[in-house]
Motif scaffolding. Sequence first.
Motif, PDB file in Angstrom:
ATOM      1  N   PRO A  71     -26.968 -42.250  29.670  1.00  0.00           N
ATOM      2  CA  PRO A  71     -26.056 -41.127  29.442  1.00  0.00           C
ATOM      3  C   PRO A  71     -24.590 -41.496  29.700  1.00  0.00           C
ATOM      4  CG  PRO A  71     -27.679 -40.616  31.168  1.00  0.00           C
ATOM      5  CD  PRO A  71     -27.899 -42.034  30.773  1.00  0.00           C
ATOM      6  N   HIS A  72     -23.703 -40.915  28.917  1.00  0.00           N
ATOM      7  CA  HIS A  72     -22.263 -41.106  29.093  1.00  0.00           C
ATOM      8  C   HIS A  72     -21.558 -39.777  28.886  1.00  0.00           C
ATOM      9  CE1 HIS A  72     -22.559 -45.469  29.141  1.00  0.00           C
ATOM     10  NE2 HIS A  72     -23.219 -45.458  28.012  1.00  0.00           N
ATOM     11  N   CYS A 106     -15.369 -42.239  30.858  1.00  0.00           N
ATOM     12  CA  CYS A 106     -16.713 -41.735  31.137  1.00  0.00           C
ATOM     13  C   CYS A 106     -16.798 -41.455  32.633  1.00  0.00           C
ATOM     14  CB  CYS A 106     -17.745 -42.783  30.719  1.00  0.00           C
ATOM     15  SG  CYS A 106     -19.419 -42.398  31.274  1.00  0.00           S
ATOM     16  N   ILE A 108     -19.310 -40.948  34.430  1.00  0.00           N
ATOM     17  CA  ILE A 108     -20.441 -41.610  35.092  1.00  0.00           C
ATOM     18  C   ILE A 108     -20.114 -43.090  35.339  1.00  0.00           C
ATOM     19  CG2 ILE A 108     -22.925 -42.126  34.908  1.00  0.00           C
ATOM     20  CD1 ILE A 108     -23.064 -39.752  32.882  1.00  0.00           C
ATOM     21  N   HIS A 109     -19.336 -43.670  34.406  1.00  0.00           N
ATOM     22  CA  HIS A 109     -18.942 -45.081  34.519  1.00  0.00           C
ATOM     23  C   HIS A 109     -17.421 -45.139  34.322  1.00  0.00           C
ATOM     24  CE1 HIS A 109     -22.961 -44.772  32.492  1.00  0.00           C
ATOM     25  NE2 HIS A 109     -23.288 -45.466  33.550  1.00  0.00           N
ATOM     26  N   MET A 112     -15.296 -47.275  31.975  1.00  0.00           N
ATOM     27  CA  MET A 112     -15.323 -47.095  30.520  1.00  0.00           C
ATOM     28  C   MET A 112     -14.156 -46.192  30.127  1.00  0.00           C
ATOM     29  SD  MET A 112     -19.308 -46.227  29.789  1.00  0.00           S
ATOM     30  CE  MET A 112     -18.964 -45.753  28.097  1.00  0.00           C
TER      31      MET A 112
HETATM   32 CU   LIG Z   1     -20.817 -43.969  30.785  1.00  0.00          CU
END
Ligand SMILES: [Cu+2]
Length: 119
Positions: A71-72, A106, A108-109, A112
Amino acid sequence: MKRNNVWVASVTVPVMIAMLLLLAGSPSVRANDHSSAANAAVKIDNFVFGPQTLTVPVGTTVTWTNSDDIPHTSVSTDGVFKSKVLDTDEKFSYTFTKAGTYPYYCTIHPKMTGKVVVQ
Ligand SMILES: [Cu+2]
């Protein structure tokens, strides 16, 4: 013998239709469309937003598609837009009505990142 031909036709026709639909929906075909209702696409693949910098005219609707198995999100650094968590093949769209530079990442990350330049 006749039965055999019917079987071939019933398999071939859906395959041909599927191929035509794939061609019609190809992003490269749409990218070359210079009509007034502009659309542009960002693909999330292997933890990368592609293209990293997307330059579009004012009024363009940008659609992010998550092509990863992970997921992103696509969230504007300045709070202009915010996607939900996108699972595999899920999409998020935003229409840019004002010129400017719109960095995003992103959540979550956070490494990115990408940018939409609207002119
Ligand atoms: Cu991500």
